[in-house]
Design an enzyme around this catalytic site. Structure first.
Site, short mmCIF file in Angstrom:
data_model
loop_
_atom_site.label_atom_id
_atom_site.label_comp_id
_atom_site.label_asym_id
_atom_site.label_seq_id
_atom_site.Cartn_x
_atom_site.Cartn_y
_atom_site.Cartn_z
N GLY A 99 -19.74 -14.29 5.13
CA GLY A 99 -18.83 -15.12 4.35
C GLY A 99 -18.78 -16.56 4.80
N THR A 100 -19.78 -16.98 5.59
CA THR A 100 -19.80 -18.36 6.10
C THR A 100 -19.75 -19.38 4.96
OG1 THR A 100 -21.00 -17.71 8.09
CG2 THR A 100 -21.15 -20.03 7.43
N SER A 133 -14.26 -19.37 13.74
CA SER A 133 -15.62 -19.09 13.30
C SER A 133 -15.50 -18.35 11.98
CB SER A 133 -16.35 -18.22 14.33
OG SER A 133 -17.51 -17.63 13.78
N ASN A 135 -16.87 -15.79 11.55
CA ASN A 135 -16.91 -14.40 11.98
C ASN A 135 -15.54 -13.83 12.31
OD1 ASN A 135 -19.58 -14.92 11.69
ND2 ASN A 135 -20.12 -14.66 13.85
N HIS A 182 -6.12 26.59 -14.63
CA HIS A 182 -7.48 26.72 -15.16
C HIS A 182 -7.53 26.34 -16.64
CE1 HIS A 182 -8.67 29.08 -11.56
NE2 HIS A 182 -7.44 29.56 -11.66
N LYS A 318 -5.96 7.60 -37.32
CA LYS A 318 -6.18 8.18 -35.99
C LYS A 318 -5.59 7.26 -34.92
CE LYS A 318 -9.85 10.67 -33.55
NZ LYS A 318 -9.59 10.26 -32.17
N GLU A 325 -6.26 6.57 -21.04
CA GLU A 325 -7.71 6.39 -20.94
C GLU A 325 -8.06 5.18 -20.08
OE1 GLU A 325 -8.96 8.35 -25.25
OE2 GLU A 325 -9.00 6.17 -25.00
#
Length: 458
Positions: A99-100, A133, A135, A182, A318, A325
């Protein structure tokens, strides 16, 4: 007039858009990574800017930058956060794994604005990036952005979802429906019991997510390049966390082991795992709503979800369960994001993880998607659905599984025979039981009362 200007960095000269606040290092990243045209997430950049302000405040206290320089950096951050700051951060997510490029993008933009405020040169590396840094600042920013987004978006949304579910549970308590295991007919349950189960799932997710926050609020800052803290003041880590806590109203602390926080992304992987578990819970609720709403004539038709839009370009009238969804698709995306984060988390090679940007992208994407979907599911599906009581009663009256309540009296084998006969003849179980047992109709009405059966026991 030229629409570019010449900027210089350690690799030489480069043309940069004339009006850009960033400099050569950002432009090199823009040139090098034309991959997705997707910049780092807004919440990530916001957290990175807050981190830069906290670093400046700490460095002023530690006399690593002048008070004027520090104040100019803080002012620059405030100016950015008050406006449309994302226009200044064009670097693609798919960039250098540390990500520097995004770190230098922030350093250059802040330095430009701070120099204007100060009326003197503020250097992106020496002043804005002082004591840091890429880092340690990028892993820190992942933690900070995730913690803030959980606090501000997802946890409130999940708590709202629980409130709506519980309110709806009270409203639908009188209704009893056929339970299903089920996908097949089972013993009856109250609608309130179904919704109570949903609420419990989300409550558990909230607890588990809240339990991740202490780890998220422990920061890598101060480890600099490899975890040793080279070029950072010994007190920088603690003062940085204190200043950031003041800016965000969250309690951030230095991590116990900075090597682990720079070399790995185990916390992000763990948080993503819990986000995935929450997504699974949302998927279950969304699908229950879809099944109960199915039909309305050829499906279960137990509830009617709010009609929000036409459901077909060819079939008039419809209406589809669009919010459940959409929620299910969000859940699928979050599950996929978790897989990406798990793979990226394995890329902690020696002293640095080198898939930090994609971890940030997917982690924040999961948090924000579920926050938005949870509120929609609450307000446009659960709060507004109507119960189809005649359909519930019709199914209950014909449910042979109610014979389970007779097991202690007539035995499992006899009860099974009665159930099979009722299925075969398509008759109410009470009529068949009346013919095949010595129990009276009055006794059977008590024993097979669906409401009574939702209470359990004998």
């Amino acid at each position: 007039m030229s629409n570019t200007r010449i900027e210089r960095d350690s690799m030489g000269e480069l043309q940069v858009p004339a009006e850009a606040l960033y400099g050569a290092q950002t432009q090199r990243a823009v040139n090098n990574f034309p991959i997705s045209q997707q910049p780092m997430p807004t919440q990530f950049i916001r957290a990175l800017l807050l981190a830069k302000a906290a670093a400046a405040k700490a460095n002023v206290q530690l006399e690593q930058v002048t008070a004027a320089q520090g104040e100019a950096i803080v002012t620059a951050v405030e100016q950015l956060l008050a406006g449309d700051f994302m226009q200044h951060f064009p670097v693609d997510v798919f960039q250098t794994g540390s990500g520097t490029s995004s770190n230098m993008n922030a350093n250059e933009v802040i330095a430009t604005l701070a120099s204007r405020v100060l009326g003197d040169k503020v250097n992106p590396n020496d002043h804005v990036n002082c004591g840091q840094s890429s880092n340690d600042i990028i892993p820190t920013t992942i933690h900070v952005s995730a913690a803030l987004t959980l606090h501000e978006q997802l946890l409130p949304a999940l708590k709202h979802l629980v409130q709506v579910i519980e309110a709806k549970a009270e409203q639908v308590h009188p209704f009893v429906k056929t339970g299903r295991t089920h996908l097949m007919d089972a013993m009856p349950v109250r609608m309130s019991q179904v919704l109570g189960g949903w609420a419990a799932q989300i409550k558990a997710s909230i607890v588990h997510l809240e339990n991740t926050l202490p780890s998220l609020q422990a920061l890598a800052q101060g480890g600099t390049a490899v975890g040793t803290g080279i070029n950072a003041h010994p007190q920088f880590s603690a003062l940085f966390a204190k200043q950031l806590s003041g800016l965000t109203q969250l309690d951030f602390v230095p991590g116990d082991n900075l090597f682990a926080l720079i070399g790995s992304q185990d916390t992000a992987v763990a948080v993503s795992g819990q986000l995935k578990a929450t997504a699974v819970a949302l998927m279950k609720i969304a699908n229950d709503l879809r099944w109960m709403n199915s039909g309305p004539l050829a499906g279960l038709g137990e509830i009617e979800l709010e009609g929000l839009q036409p459901g077909s370009s060819i079939m008039p009238g419809k209406v589809n369960p669009v919010i459940p969804e959409a929620t299910a698709m969000v859940a699928a995306q979050v599950i996929g994001n978790d897989a990406t984060i798990a793979v990226a988390g394995q890329s902690g090679n020696f002293e640095l993880n080198v898939m930090l940007p994609v971890i940030a992208l997917n982690l924040l994407d999961s948090i924000e998607l579920m926050a938005n979907a949870s509120r929609l599911l609450a307000d446009k599906a659960i709060a507004s659905f109507k119960v189809n009581e005649p359909k519930l009663k019709e199914a209950l009256a014909r449910n042979p599984i109610l014979v389970t309540a007779l097991n202690p009296i007539i035995g499992y084998q006899k009860a099974a025979e009665i159930a099979k006969t009722a299925y075969k003849q398509g008759r109410p179980i009470i009529d068949v039981a009346l013919e095949h047992t010595e129990l009276s109709r009055a006794q059977l009405e008590v024993l097979l009362d669906p409401e009574k059966l939702t209470a359990g026991g004998i």
